[in-house]
Motif scaffolding. Structure first.
Motif, PDB file in Angstrom:
ATOM      1  N   ALA A 160      -4.473 -43.105  25.295  1.00 49.52           N
ATOM      2  CA  ALA A 160      -3.573 -43.836  24.398  1.00 49.52           C
ATOM      3  C   ALA A 160      -3.393 -45.288  24.831  1.00 49.52           C
ATOM      4  O   ALA A 160      -2.788 -46.079  24.112  1.00 49.52           O
ATOM      5  N   ARG A 161      -3.879 -45.605  26.024  1.00 52.54           N
ATOM      6  CA  ARG A 161      -3.754 -46.958  26.590  1.00 52.54           C
ATOM      7  C   ARG A 161      -2.289 -47.381  26.644  1.00 52.54           C
ATOM      8  O   ARG A 161      -1.922 -48.472  26.219  1.00 52.54           O
ATOM      9  N   SER A 162      -1.472 -46.477  27.201  1.00 54.05           N
ATOM     10  CA  SER A 162      -0.045 -46.737  27.239  1.00 54.05           C
ATOM     11  C   SER A 162       0.500 -46.481  28.636  1.00 54.05           C
ATOM     12  O   SER A 162       0.678 -45.322  29.030  1.00 54.05           O
ATOM     13  N   TRP A 163       0.784 -47.535  29.372  1.00 55.90           N
ATOM     14  CA  TRP A 163       1.311 -47.384  30.735  1.00 55.90           C
ATOM     15  C   TRP A 163       2.735 -46.857  30.707  1.00 55.90           C
ATOM     16  O   TRP A 163       3.135 -46.088  31.560  1.00 55.90           O
ATOM     17  N   TRP A 164       3.529 -47.254  29.692  1.00 57.18           N
ATOM     18  CA  TRP A 164       4.927 -46.810  29.661  1.00 57.18           C
ATOM     19  C   TRP A 164       5.019 -45.314  29.364  1.00 57.18           C
ATOM     20  O   TRP A 164       5.915 -44.635  29.871  1.00 57.18           O
ATOM     21  N   VAL A 165       4.092 -44.776  28.574  1.00 57.37           N
ATOM     22  CA  VAL A 165       4.073 -43.329  28.350  1.00 57.37           C
ATOM     23  C   VAL A 165       3.700 -42.623  29.655  1.00 57.37           C
ATOM     24  O   VAL A 165       4.245 -41.565  29.978  1.00 57.37           O
ATOM     25  N   GLY A 166       2.803 -43.221  30.427  1.00 55.78           N
ATOM     26  CA  GLY A 166       2.429 -42.671  31.725  1.00 55.78           C
ATOM     27  C   GLY A 166       3.601 -42.616  32.685  1.00 55.78           C
ATOM     28  O   GLY A 166       3.811 -41.612  33.374  1.00 55.78           O
ATOM     29  N   VAL A 167       4.375 -43.686  32.722  1.00 53.45           N
ATOM     30  CA  VAL A 167       5.562 -43.712  33.588  1.00 53.45           C
ATOM     31  C   VAL A 167       6.556 -42.645  33.138  1.00 53.45           C
ATOM     32  O   VAL A 167       7.100 -41.894  33.953  1.00 53.45           O
ATOM     33  N   ALA A 168       6.783 -42.549  31.829  1.00 54.70           N
ATOM     34  CA  ALA A 168       7.701 -41.538  31.288  1.00 54.70           C
ATOM     35  C   ALA A 168       7.206 -40.133  31.622  1.00 54.70           C
ATOM     36  O   ALA A 168       8.008 -39.257  31.987  1.00 54.70           O
ATOM     37  N   LEU A 169       5.902 -39.920  31.531  1.00 55.23           N
ATOM     38  CA  LEU A 169       5.328 -38.615  31.855  1.00 55.23           C
ATOM     39  C   LEU A 169       5.597 -38.239  33.306  1.00 55.23           C
ATOM     40  O   LEU A 169       6.033 -37.117  33.589  1.00 55.23           O
ATOM     41  N   VAL A 170       5.367 -39.150  34.221  1.00 56.02           N
ATOM     42  CA  VAL A 170       5.578 -38.870  35.644  1.00 56.02           C
ATOM     43  C   VAL A 170       7.059 -38.597  35.922  1.00 56.02           C
ATOM     44  O   VAL A 170       7.413 -37.641  36.632  1.00 56.02           O
ATOM     45  N   VAL A 171       7.942 -39.402  35.340  1.00 57.49           N
ATOM     46  CA  VAL A 171       9.380 -39.199  35.534  1.00 57.49           C
ATOM     47  C   VAL A 171       9.803 -37.835  34.978  1.00 57.49           C
ATOM     48  O   VAL A 171      10.515 -37.071  35.647  1.00 57.49           O
ATOM     49  N   MET A 172       9.347 -37.511  33.766  1.00 55.28           N
ATOM     50  CA  MET A 172       9.687 -36.218  33.161  1.00 55.28           C
ATOM     51  C   MET A 172       9.118 -35.063  33.980  1.00 55.28           C
ATOM     52  O   MET A 172       9.775 -34.038  34.157  1.00 55.28           O
ATOM     53  N   PHE A 173       7.899 -35.230  34.479  1.00 54.63           N
ATOM     54  CA  PHE A 173       7.283 -34.172  35.270  1.00 54.63           C
ATOM     55  C   PHE A 173       8.147 -33.846  36.480  1.00 54.63           C
ATOM     56  O   PHE A 173       8.456 -32.689  36.733  1.00 54.63           O
ATOM     57  N   PHE A 174       8.543 -34.888  37.223  1.00 56.78           N
ATOM     58  CA  PHE A 174       9.351 -34.640  38.416  1.00 56.78           C
ATOM     59  C   PHE A 174      10.750 -34.143  38.065  1.00 56.78           C
ATOM     60  O   PHE A 174      11.288 -33.275  38.743  1.00 56.78           O
ATOM     61  N   ALA A 175      11.321 -34.649  36.988  1.00 56.50           N
ATOM     62  CA  ALA A 175      12.675 -34.242  36.602  1.00 56.50           C
ATOM     63  C   ALA A 175      12.711 -32.801  36.093  1.00 56.50           C
ATOM     64  O   ALA A 175      13.676 -32.074  36.343  1.00 56.50           O
ATOM     65  N   ILE A 176      11.666 -32.387  35.402  1.00 53.74           N
ATOM     66  CA  ILE A 176      11.657 -31.055  34.797  1.00 53.74           C
ATOM     67  C   ILE A 176      10.960 -30.032  35.691  1.00 53.74           C
ATOM     68  O   ILE A 176      11.502 -28.966  35.983  1.00 53.74           O
ATOM     69  N   TYR A 177       9.750 -30.350  36.121  1.00 48.35           N
ATOM     70  CA  TYR A 177       8.938 -29.339  36.796  1.00 48.35           C
ATOM     71  C   TYR A 177       9.292 -29.101  38.252  1.00 48.35           C
ATOM     72  O   TYR A 177       9.127 -27.982  38.746  1.00 48.35           O
ATOM     73  N   LEU A 178       9.774 -30.104  38.958  1.00 44.27           N
ATOM     74  CA  LEU A 178      10.139 -29.867  40.362  1.00 44.27           C
ATOM     75  C   LEU A 178      11.233 -28.806  40.491  1.00 44.27           C
ATOM     76  O   LEU A 178      11.082 -27.868  41.289  1.00 44.27           O
ATOM     77  N   PRO A 179      12.326 -28.886  39.718  1.00 45.90           N
ATOM     78  CA  PRO A 179      13.327 -27.805  39.794  1.00 45.90           C
ATOM     79  C   PRO A 179      12.762 -26.451  39.352  1.00 45.90           C
ATOM     80  O   PRO A 179      13.101 -25.418  39.935  1.00 45.90           O
ATOM     81  N   VAL A 180      11.892 -26.459  38.344  1.00 44.46           N
ATOM     82  CA  VAL A 180      11.288 -25.208  37.879  1.00 44.46           C
ATOM     83  C   VAL A 180      10.428 -24.597  38.984  1.00 44.46           C
ATOM     84  O   VAL A 180      10.492 -23.391  39.246  1.00 44.46           O
ATOM     85  N   ILE A 181       9.638 -25.434  39.645  1.00 47.98           N
ATOM     86  CA  ILE A 181       8.779 -24.956  40.734  1.00 47.98           C
ATOM     87  C   ILE A 181       9.624 -24.375  41.860  1.00 47.98           C
ATOM     88  O   ILE A 181       9.320 -23.303  42.392  1.00 47.98           O
ATOM     89  N   ARG A 182      10.704 -25.037  42.202  1.00 53.73           N
ATOM     90  CA  ARG A 182      11.586 -24.521  43.263  1.00 53.73           C
ATOM     91  C   ARG A 182      12.196 -23.171  42.878  1.00 53.73           C
ATOM     92  O   ARG A 182      12.260 -22.261  43.699  1.00 53.73           O
ATOM     93  N   ASP A 183      12.636 -23.040  41.633  1.00 56.77           N
ATOM     94  CA  ASP A 183      13.189 -21.763  41.170  1.00 56.77           C
ATOM     95  C   ASP A 183      12.125 -20.661  41.181  1.00 56.77           C
ATOM     96  O   ASP A 183      12.402 -19.529  41.583  1.00 56.77           O
ATOM     97  N   GLU A 184      10.916 -20.999  40.723  1.00 56.57           N
ATOM     98  CA  GLU A 184       9.838 -20.013  40.722  1.00 56.57           C
ATOM     99  C   GLU A 184       9.499 -19.573  42.139  1.00 56.57           C
ATOM    100  O   GLU A 184       9.269 -18.386  42.394  1.00 56.57           O
ATOM    101  N   GLU A 185       9.479 -20.536  43.069  1.00 56.55           N
ATOM    102  CA  GLU A 185       9.172 -20.183  44.454  1.00 56.55           C
ATOM    103  C   GLU A 185      10.255 -19.294  45.060  1.00 56.55           C
ATOM    104  O   GLU A 185       9.948 -18.384  45.828  1.00 56.55           O
ATOM    105  N   ALA A 186      11.503 -19.527  44.711  1.00 56.80           N
ATOM    106  CA  ALA A 186      12.588 -18.664  45.191  1.00 56.80           C
ATOM    107  C   ALA A 186      12.391 -17.235  44.662  1.00 56.80           C
ATOM    108  O   ALA A 186      12.547 -16.263  45.403  1.00 56.80           O
TER     109      ALA A 186
END
Length: 149
Positions: free
Chosen positions: A55-81
């Motif tokens: 998409a040639r969009s750096w701001w979408v990339g930044v949003a993706l990384v922020v969302m990934f860490f905000a959403i998936y990190l807690p999910v991964i921790r819960d799954e590991e528990a």
């Protein structure tokens, strides 16, 4: 095309992982799970980054990384528990295999683990083909954007 360098491996990783995991039945340690504990999330991240490149969009990339860490990190921790409570062998597996960034070579498994092969039935049961369909739809939308907008 540059984005496909990330999207295609992401789809393949997700497909392979889906064909190895037996959710809530046994601890997946074969296939991509021998290299990373979270191949489904890694595949999704690669796909998302690939579409940001396409998409040639750096701001979408930044949003993706922020969302990934905000959403998936807690999910991964819960799954590991959950996995720690459910599968006693998870602790040893977690020591051998990294959480997200994969090892170059798989770590030897314990003698108790029986390597499982890819199962097309599991792939279909988990509806992983939806990732492919979504990638195709996103690719089509990017082509329309490129040609007509």
């Amino acid at each position: 095309m540059a984005g496909a360098i990330l999207v295609v491996p992401g789809l393949l990783i997700r497909a392979l992982a889906s064909g190895h995991v037996r959710k809530n039945e046994s601890l997946a340690t074969s296939g991509p799970y021998a290299y990373t504990r979270n191949p489904l999330y890694l595949g999704s991240l690669l796909m998302g980054m690939g579409f940001c490149v396409a998409a040639r969009s750096w701001w979408v990339g930044v949003a993706l990384v922020v969302m990934f860490f905000a959403i998936y990190l807690p999910v991964i921790r819960d799954e590991e528990a959950f996995l720690r409570r459910t599968f006693p062998e998870f602790e040893e597996y977690a020591r051998r295999v990294p959480r997200m960034l994969p090892r170059i070579s798989s770590q030897p498994s314990s003698e108790k683990e029986v390597p499982a092969g890819f199962s097309l039935d599991l792939y279909l049961k988990h509806h992983e083909y939806n990732a492919l369909l979504g990638a195709l739809a996103t690719t089509a939308a990017l082509i329309v954007k490129m040609k007509f907008l």
